[in-house]
Design a protein around this motif. Structure first.
Motif, PDB file in Angstrom:
ATOM      1  N   ALA A  11       0.862  -1.182   0.000  1.00  0.00           N
ATOM      2  CA  ALA A  11       0.000   0.000   0.000  1.00  0.00           C
ATOM      3  C   ALA A  11       0.898   1.231   0.000  1.00  0.00           C
ATOM      4  O   ALA A  11       1.997   1.204   0.564  1.00  0.00           O
ATOM      5  CB  ALA A  11      -0.902   0.007   1.228  1.00  0.00           C
ATOM      6  N   THR A  74      -2.953   3.940  -3.070  1.00  0.00           N
ATOM      7  CA  THR A  74      -3.026   2.821  -3.995  1.00  0.00           C
ATOM      8  C   THR A  74      -2.491   1.554  -3.344  1.00  0.00           C
ATOM      9  O   THR A  74      -1.816   1.608  -2.308  1.00  0.00           O
ATOM     10  CB  THR A  74      -2.217   3.085  -5.287  1.00  0.00           C
ATOM     11  N   VAL A  75      -2.774   0.416  -3.997  1.00  0.00           N
ATOM     12  CA  VAL A  75      -2.246  -0.876  -3.577  1.00  0.00           C
ATOM     13  C   VAL A  75      -1.651  -1.549  -4.806  1.00  0.00           C
ATOM     14  O   VAL A  75      -2.246  -1.517  -5.893  1.00  0.00           O
ATOM     15  CB  VAL A  75      -3.348  -1.773  -2.953  1.00  0.00           C
ATOM     16  N   PRO A 121      -6.852  -0.715   2.160  1.00  0.00           N
ATOM     17  CA  PRO A 121      -6.629   0.171   3.305  1.00  0.00           C
ATOM     18  C   PRO A 121      -7.601   1.351   3.295  1.00  0.00           C
ATOM     19  O   PRO A 121      -7.996   1.840   2.238  1.00  0.00           O
ATOM     20  CB  PRO A 121      -5.189   0.654   3.105  1.00  0.00           C
ATOM     21  N   ALA A 126      -4.161   4.760   6.298  1.00  0.00           N
ATOM     22  CA  ALA A 126      -3.050   5.344   5.551  1.00  0.00           C
ATOM     23  C   ALA A 126      -2.471   6.562   6.264  1.00  0.00           C
ATOM     24  O   ALA A 126      -1.250   6.704   6.380  1.00  0.00           O
ATOM     25  CB  ALA A 126      -3.518   5.712   4.146  1.00  0.00           C
TER      26      ALA A 126
END
Length: 171
Positions: A11, A74-75, A121, A126
């Protein structure tokens, strides 16, 4: 590839403080790149997911870190996939122009961390990782490209009891 690496995704959160409102002509080149760069990310090898606003193609309307701060969450399947997209694709044009559109950050503005494959997430998660990086520096819990950790290191760190001042285990 180790089992931990297969079971983990990377992540990333980065935050950027806008120098001008998004409708200001001085930031128009950035705004014009949003759709093509996001489309490139969506199709990039190793891309898993990105945060978007309700009914939007991007997350610029979301301001969880302040009215003038945009977020990108983002992942990715791996650190290499994220690196390749960030530095070896059309995204590099955004990186080159960032000083024109965003204020220079004096503290960390990018954080990476490992999540279980399939986990999406939250913004709160985050921002917590970014705060951890800013407060404690890089660790298996929150790191940067320059201070990367493996999924196995992150898993060991998350399961190990954390000791705080006075020698007691943190909750």
């Amino acid at each position: 590839m180790t089992e931990a690496a297969r079971d983990a995704h990377l992540a990333q959160l980065n935050v950027a403080t806008l120098r001008y409102p998004l409708d200001d002509p001085r930031i128009a080149p950035f705004v014009e790149m949003l759709d093509p760069v996001n489309a490139a990310a969506d199709g990039a090898p190793g891309f898993v997911w990105r945060l978007v606003g309700e009914g939007s193609g991007d997350a610029t309307e979301l301001r969880p870190a302040g009215d003038d701060v945009i977020v990108n969450l983002t992942v990715w399947e791996s650190q290499e996939a994220l690196w390749d997209f960030t530095y070896r694709s059309g995204h590099l044009e955004v990186m080159r122009g960032r000083r024109d559109w965003f204020a220079r950050h004096v503290e960390a503005h990018l954080v990476l961390w490992w999540v279980p494959a399939g986990h999406i997430p939250t913004v709160a998660e985050a921002l917590d990782r970014l705060a951890h990086l800013r407060t404690h520096g890089p660790s298996p819990r929150a790191f940067t490209f320059a201070s990367a950790h493996t999924p196995a290191e992150a898993a060991a760190h998350e399961t190990a009891p954390q000791v705080v001042a006075g020698g007691t285990a943190a909750p």
